[in-house]
Design a protein around this motif. Sequence first.
Motif, short mmCIF file in Angstrom:
data_model
loop_
_atom_site.label_atom_id
_atom_site.label_comp_id
_atom_site.label_asym_id
_atom_site.label_seq_id
_atom_site.Cartn_x
_atom_site.Cartn_y
_atom_site.Cartn_z
N UNK A 1 0.81 -1.22 0.00
CA UNK A 1 0.00 0.00 0.00
C UNK A 1 0.85 1.28 0.00
N UNK A 2 2.05 1.21 0.52
CA UNK A 2 2.92 2.39 0.53
C UNK A 2 3.33 2.76 -0.89
N UNK A 3 3.71 1.77 -1.68
CA UNK A 3 4.06 2.02 -3.09
C UNK A 3 2.87 2.56 -3.86
N UNK A 4 1.71 1.96 -3.66
CA UNK A 4 0.52 2.40 -4.38
C UNK A 4 0.18 3.85 -4.03
N UNK A 5 0.26 4.21 -2.76
CA UNK A 5 -0.02 5.58 -2.34
C UNK A 5 1.04 6.54 -2.87
N UNK A 6 2.30 6.11 -2.86
CA UNK A 6 3.37 6.94 -3.40
C UNK A 6 3.08 7.28 -4.86
N UNK A 7 2.82 6.27 -5.67
CA UNK A 7 2.56 6.50 -7.09
C UNK A 7 1.31 7.34 -7.31
N UNK A 8 0.30 7.10 -6.50
CA UNK A 8 -0.93 7.91 -6.63
C UNK A 8 -0.61 9.38 -6.40
N UNK A 9 0.19 9.68 -5.38
CA UNK A 9 0.52 11.06 -5.06
C UNK A 9 1.39 11.72 -6.14
N UNK A 10 2.40 11.03 -6.61
CA UNK A 10 3.30 11.64 -7.59
C UNK A 10 2.61 11.82 -8.94
N UNK A 11 1.79 10.86 -9.33
CA UNK A 11 1.03 10.99 -10.59
C UNK A 11 0.03 12.13 -10.46
N UNK A 12 -0.61 12.26 -9.31
CA UNK A 12 -1.57 13.33 -9.08
C UNK A 12 -0.89 14.70 -9.23
N UNK A 13 0.26 14.90 -8.62
CA UNK A 13 0.95 16.18 -8.72
C UNK A 13 1.39 16.47 -10.15
N UNK A 14 1.85 15.45 -10.86
CA UNK A 14 2.24 15.64 -12.26
C UNK A 14 1.03 16.01 -13.11
N UNK A 15 -0.09 15.37 -12.85
CA UNK A 15 -1.31 15.65 -13.58
C UNK A 15 -1.81 17.06 -13.29
N UNK A 16 -1.71 17.48 -12.03
CA UNK A 16 -2.12 18.83 -11.66
C UNK A 16 -1.28 19.89 -12.37
N UNK A 17 -0.04 19.57 -12.68
CA UNK A 17 0.81 20.50 -13.43
C UNK A 17 0.14 20.84 -14.76
N UNK A 18 -0.28 19.81 -15.50
CA UNK A 18 -0.94 20.03 -16.79
C UNK A 18 -2.32 20.67 -16.60
#
Length: 148
Positions: free
Chosen positions: A42-59
């Motif tokens: 679950x730590x990896x899944x949450x990590x990826x969710x957070x980093x993808x979210x921030x990258x998506x918010x950039x666009x």
Amino acid sequence: MYQEENKMPSFFRFEDLRVYDKAVNFATWLTNLSRRARNDNPIEKKFYKNIVNEATLTALNIADGSAKNKPAFAEQLKESKSNIRRVLVLSTIGKNTNILSEEEVDEIRNQMMEMTKMLGALISSLQKNNTYNHEQQVDENFFEPENN
């Protein structure tokens, strides 16, 4: 496939911005990278969710701001730069916890530096003249396709 010169201008002007294209491609790259997260971690899944979210918010901030006046657009672009800083923090955490490799972190850092420079240049262009006509091009250089 068609020639780039013959490409029709987009109805949504932000789609013609090189920095928007770069942000979308980066978020897509991270999304694909996130597929390797183990379901039992679950730590990896949450990590990826957070980093993808921030990258998506950039666009998303680039797209949202493009419909606003120049000062508001510049503020949205500054928010995109904040998202980039959060991606960098998360990538460092990912490296320190062995979720991301050194090479992946280097690629993230390089992409974030390039986008930060592009956003800074676009912000400067917007701040030169505060009378923004939505139909007016900000700066011809921001809308040209990249040569890859």
